[in-house]
Enzyme design. Structure first.
Site, PDB file in Angstrom:
ATOM      1  N   GLU A 251       0.704  -1.626   0.379  1.00  0.00           N
ATOM      2  CA  GLU A 251       0.410   0.435  -0.372  1.00  0.00           C
ATOM      3  C   GLU A 251       0.925   0.748   0.121  1.00  0.00           C
ATOM      4  O   GLU A 251       1.114   1.599   0.820  1.00  0.00           O
ATOM      5  CB  GLU A 251      -0.613   0.015   1.020  1.00  0.00           C
ATOM      6  N   CYS A 285      -2.589   9.504   2.405  1.00  0.00           N
ATOM      7  CA  CYS A 285      -2.186   8.401   0.397  1.00  0.00           C
ATOM      8  C   CYS A 285      -3.632   8.696   0.155  1.00  0.00           C
ATOM      9  O   CYS A 285      -2.701   9.027  -1.198  1.00  0.00           O
ATOM     10  CB  CYS A 285      -2.150   7.230   1.416  1.00  0.00           C
TER      11      CYS A 285
HETATM   12  P1  NAP Z   1       8.324   5.180   4.302  1.00  0.00           P
HETATM   13  O1  NAP Z   1       9.966   5.689   4.645  1.00  0.00           O
HETATM   14  O2  NAP Z   1       8.335   3.663   3.658  1.00  0.00           O
HETATM   15  O3  NAP Z   1       8.114   4.518   5.768  1.00  0.00           O
HETATM   16  C1  NAP Z   1       7.404   3.526   6.194  1.00  0.00           C
HETATM   17  C2  NAP Z   1       7.508   2.034   7.131  1.00  0.00           C
HETATM   18  O4  NAP Z   1       8.896   1.312   6.157  1.00  0.00           O
HETATM   19  C3  NAP Z   1       8.128   2.449   7.819  1.00  0.00           C
HETATM   20  O5  NAP Z   1       8.470   0.861   9.003  1.00  0.00           O
HETATM   21  C4  NAP Z   1       9.860   2.238   7.777  1.00  0.00           C
HETATM   22  O6  NAP Z   1      10.827   2.595   9.233  1.00  0.00           O
HETATM   23  C5  NAP Z   1       9.730   1.906   7.071  1.00  0.00           C
HETATM   24  N1  NAP Z   1      10.615   1.394   6.314  1.00  0.00           N
HETATM   25  C6  NAP Z   1      11.891   2.670   5.561  1.00  0.00           C
HETATM   26  N2  NAP Z   1      12.563   2.373   4.760  1.00  0.00           N
HETATM   27  C7  NAP Z   1      12.354   0.985   4.603  1.00  0.00           C
HETATM   28  C8  NAP Z   1      13.356  -0.354   3.141  1.00  0.00           C
HETATM   29  N3  NAP Z   1      13.543   0.735   2.367  1.00  0.00           N
HETATM   30  N4  NAP Z   1      12.741  -1.372   4.050  1.00  0.00           N
HETATM   31  C9  NAP Z   1      11.640  -1.771   5.003  1.00  0.00           C
HETATM   32  N5  NAP Z   1      10.785  -0.553   5.160  1.00  0.00           N
HETATM   33  C10 NAP Z   1      11.586  -0.074   5.383  1.00  0.00           C
HETATM   34  O7  NAP Z   1       6.775   5.945   4.627  1.00  0.00           O
HETATM   35  P2  NAP Z   1       7.310   6.966   4.945  1.00  0.00           P
HETATM   36  O8  NAP Z   1       7.151   8.521   4.190  1.00  0.00           O
HETATM   37  O9  NAP Z   1       7.197   7.625   6.348  1.00  0.00           O
HETATM   38  O10 NAP Z   1       5.230   7.750   5.218  1.00  0.00           O
HETATM   39  C11 NAP Z   1       4.535   7.997   3.785  1.00  0.00           C
HETATM   40  C12 NAP Z   1       4.319   7.362   2.611  1.00  0.00           C
HETATM   41  O11 NAP Z   1       3.348   6.096   3.082  1.00  0.00           O
HETATM   42  C13 NAP Z   1       3.653   8.256   1.537  1.00  0.00           C
HETATM   43  O12 NAP Z   1       3.931   7.721  -0.021  1.00  0.00           O
HETATM   44  C14 NAP Z   1       2.167   7.964   1.932  1.00  0.00           C
HETATM   45  O13 NAP Z   1       1.302   7.708   0.594  1.00  0.00           O
HETATM   46  C15 NAP Z   1       2.336   6.128   1.554  1.00  0.00           C
HETATM   47  N6  NAP Z   1       0.987   5.733   2.437  1.00  0.00           N
HETATM   48  C16 NAP Z   1       0.538   4.686   1.648  1.00  0.00           C
HETATM   49  C17 NAP Z   1      -1.238   4.444   1.891  1.00  0.00           C
HETATM   50  C18 NAP Z   1      -1.967   3.083   1.389  1.00  0.00           C
HETATM   51  O14 NAP Z   1      -2.438   3.052   2.511  1.00  0.00           O
HETATM   52  N7  NAP Z   1      -1.656   3.124   0.263  1.00  0.00           N
HETATM   53  C19 NAP Z   1      -1.392   4.847   3.318  1.00  0.00           C
HETATM   54  C20 NAP Z   1      -0.773   5.865   4.195  1.00  0.00           C
HETATM   55  C21 NAP Z   1       1.036   5.791   4.060  1.00  0.00           C
HETATM   56  P3  NAP Z   1      11.187   3.387   9.904  1.00  0.00           P
HETATM   57  O15 NAP Z   1       9.762   4.760  10.304  1.00  0.00           O
HETATM   58  O16 NAP Z   1      12.582   3.002  10.777  1.00  0.00           O
HETATM   59  O17 NAP Z   1      12.074   4.126   8.100  1.00  0.00           O
END
Ligand code: NAP
Length: 483
Positions: A251, A285
């Site tokens: 997601e 998102c």
């Molecule tokens: P993110 O950096 O990807 O973080 C999300 C999760 O992934 C966190 O638990 C993070 O851990 C982990 N993570 C980060 N880098 C990783 C890697 N290389 N490998 C595995 N796990 C990893 O996301 P964000 O930027 O904080 O969140 C916003 C994004 O999420 C936006 O693009 C938003 O649109 C999307 N989102 C999508 C949905 C949906 O349902 N489609 C819902 C909500 C949000 P750490 O915090 O330890 O880095």
């Protein structure tokens, strides 16, 4: 495992500038003040191994429990959430800055998700009898094992609920790696399960950074994984899952179009536009990110939209009168400010806002960008904050074409008084969800998920319980002599 610190803003800014803040540690930072309130040590290798081993053992017990037993657990978690709503909502607001009333709404929604799967899970997972030439054939929905969930900070309880509740109902067990900036929310969810009487290992919170996630996919005890978050993190997890032949659900981001046609009720449409963009300080998102308005009503929409956004009351997210709180972190605020600056440098115009708010904390002004072209960063990039992109188009066909010119395919909405027309527009939008006369939204009984770079798979509703299930054929034949 926990230490209390009180770093000052300058320290954090230095960390942000040096790029060290995000993955350096697991910590709660209040984005309304930028003060680090609590830090946590990462789990050691042996602690992770112990969590895996306990989860694996728990699975073999949990998989043979009845739906009734699992439903009882989910109902208990839901009741505890409601009982502890005030404290849990304050924790969300403390760690990621959303308005307290939105945090309370998130707790209600999360509790509803737990109740929904408790009430409907057995029905969704009932045996399916197949018509066969002879004998009997059924498809039974069996559990598959230990699952890894990687969740983001933007809805710290809801994101977990929509993954954990259906899977625990199936008989799977959960290892949950929460975002590093909401560790207290992650721990609170694990405590709710314990209080509800969940056997050890059914739901385990992993205090690890994102960088440690993908290696876990190689462990044979983990049978599948989901990630909600950025494209980079999602692609990395999908790669690791693919390499290890494990199922994944992603997601990811979105850049939902909010299409306004000439026959829309303008006052109500503008009110929904404000909510669609500003809910969760724009960090959804499925937030409405691209406002695509047909020429005939573009001026009226823009004038009213600007008026409403400029009137939002900025303040402490804990205060009930506040309408615009901080973003989730200093890093998030710096990132969206940078996107605005780069867009303006590429020719976009600022109709409203465009700057950080001059107060302590991760605040950004409510902003409207216009004159956005395909080479403007705001055109294709996701704007995860209170910044609206405005586009004026000739007609409905041009609106659909622009809506589809995006790398994402998560949600979208169309505002019109003619519902049949709205449905025809919805048919032509390439995304996982389209709402008519409402911004893209979520509820326990509506499937949620996207296409293209927004990921794959679905959560919530009946579809959401079918992702990590072994659809096992059980065939009964009369015992005959082999040919
Ligand atoms: P993110 O950096 O990807 O973080 C999300 C999760 O992934 C966190 O638990 C993070 O851990 C982990 N993570 C980060 N880098 C990783 C890697 N290389 N490998 C595995 N796990 C990893 O996301 P964000 O930027 O904080 O969140 C916003 C994004 O999420 C936006 O693009 C938003 O649109 C999307 N989102 C999508 C949905 C949906 O349902 N489609 C819902 C909500 C949000 P750490 O915090 O330890 O880095």
């Amino acid at each position: 495992m926990e230490t209390t610190t009180n770093h000052k803003l300058a320290d954090i800014e230095n960390h942000v500038k040096s790029g060290k803040l995000k993955n350096s540690s697991i910590q709660s930072t209040n984005p309304a003040t930028n003060e680090v309130v609590k830090s946590f040590e990462e789990m050691s290798g042996s602690e992770i191994e112990s969590a895996l081993s306990i989860a694996d053992k728990a699975y073999y017990v949990w998989k043979i429990t009845t739906y009734e037993e699992r439903a009882n657990l989910l109902h208990k978690v839901a009741s505890l959430m409601r009982e502890e709503k005030d404290a849990l909502a304050k924790l969300i607001t403390l760690e990621m800055g959303k308005l307290l009333k939105e945090s309370e709404g998130e707790i209600d929604l999360s509790a509803n998700i737990f109740d929904y799967y408790a009430d409907n899970g057995a029905k969704f997972l009932a045996d399916q009898t197949l018509k066969t030439e002879f004998g009997e054939a059924i498809v039974r929905h069996s559990s598959i094992g230990v699952l890894l969930g990687v969740e983001p900070w933007n809805f710290p309880f809801y994101q977990v609920a929509r993954f954990a509740a259906p899977n625990i109902m199936i008989g799977n067990v959960i290892l949950l790696k929460h975002a590093s900036n909401v560790p207290q929310c992650g721990i609170a969810i694990e405590k709710l399960f314990k209080k509800a009487g969940a056997p050890e290992g059914i739901y385990t919170n992993l205090l690890i950074p994102g960088s440690k996630v993908n290696a876990l996919l190689a462990d044979k005890r983990i049978k599948g994984a989901t990630l909600t978050g950025s494209e980079t993190a999602g692609a990395g997890l999908a790669e690791a899952a693919g390499k290890n032949l494990k199922k994944s659900v992603l997601e990811l981001g979105g850049s939902d179009a909010f299409i306004v046609l000439e026959d829309a009720d303008m006052d109500k449409t503008v009110e929904w536009a404000v909510i669609g963009r500003m809910n969760n300080t724009g960090q959804c998102c499925v937030a409405s990110k691209r406002f695509i308005v047909v020429e005939a009503v573009a001026d009226e929409f823009l004038e009213k939209f600007k008026e409403k956004l400029s009137a939002l009351k900025v303040g402490d997210p804990m205060h009930p009168d506040t309408q615009l709180g901080p973003l989730s972190s200093e890093e998030a605020a710096a990132q969206i400010e940078d996107q605005v600056k780069r867009s303006v440098a590429a020719g976009a115009k600022i109709l409203l806002g465009g700057k950080r708010i001059d107060r302590q904390g991760a605040y950004m002004q409510a902003t409207i960008l216009t004159d956005i072209k395909p080479d403007t960063p705001a055109y294709y990039e996701e704007l995860f904050g209170p910044v609206a992109s405005f586009y004026r188009v000739k007609d409905e066909a041009a609106a659909i074409e622009l809506a589809n010119d995006s790398p994402y395919g998560l949600g979208g909405s169309v505002f019109t008084n003619d519902i049949e027309r709205g449905k025809k527009v919805a048919d032509q939008i390439d995304s996982g969800m389209v709402f008519i006369n409402h911004p893209t939204w979520t509820k326990e009984d509506l499937p949620f998920g996207g296409t293209e770079r927004s990921g794959y798979g679905r959560e919530l509703a009946e579809l959401g319980i079918q992702e990590f299930v072994n659809k096992k054929l059980i065939r009964v034949s009369a015992l005959t002599d082999p040919f």
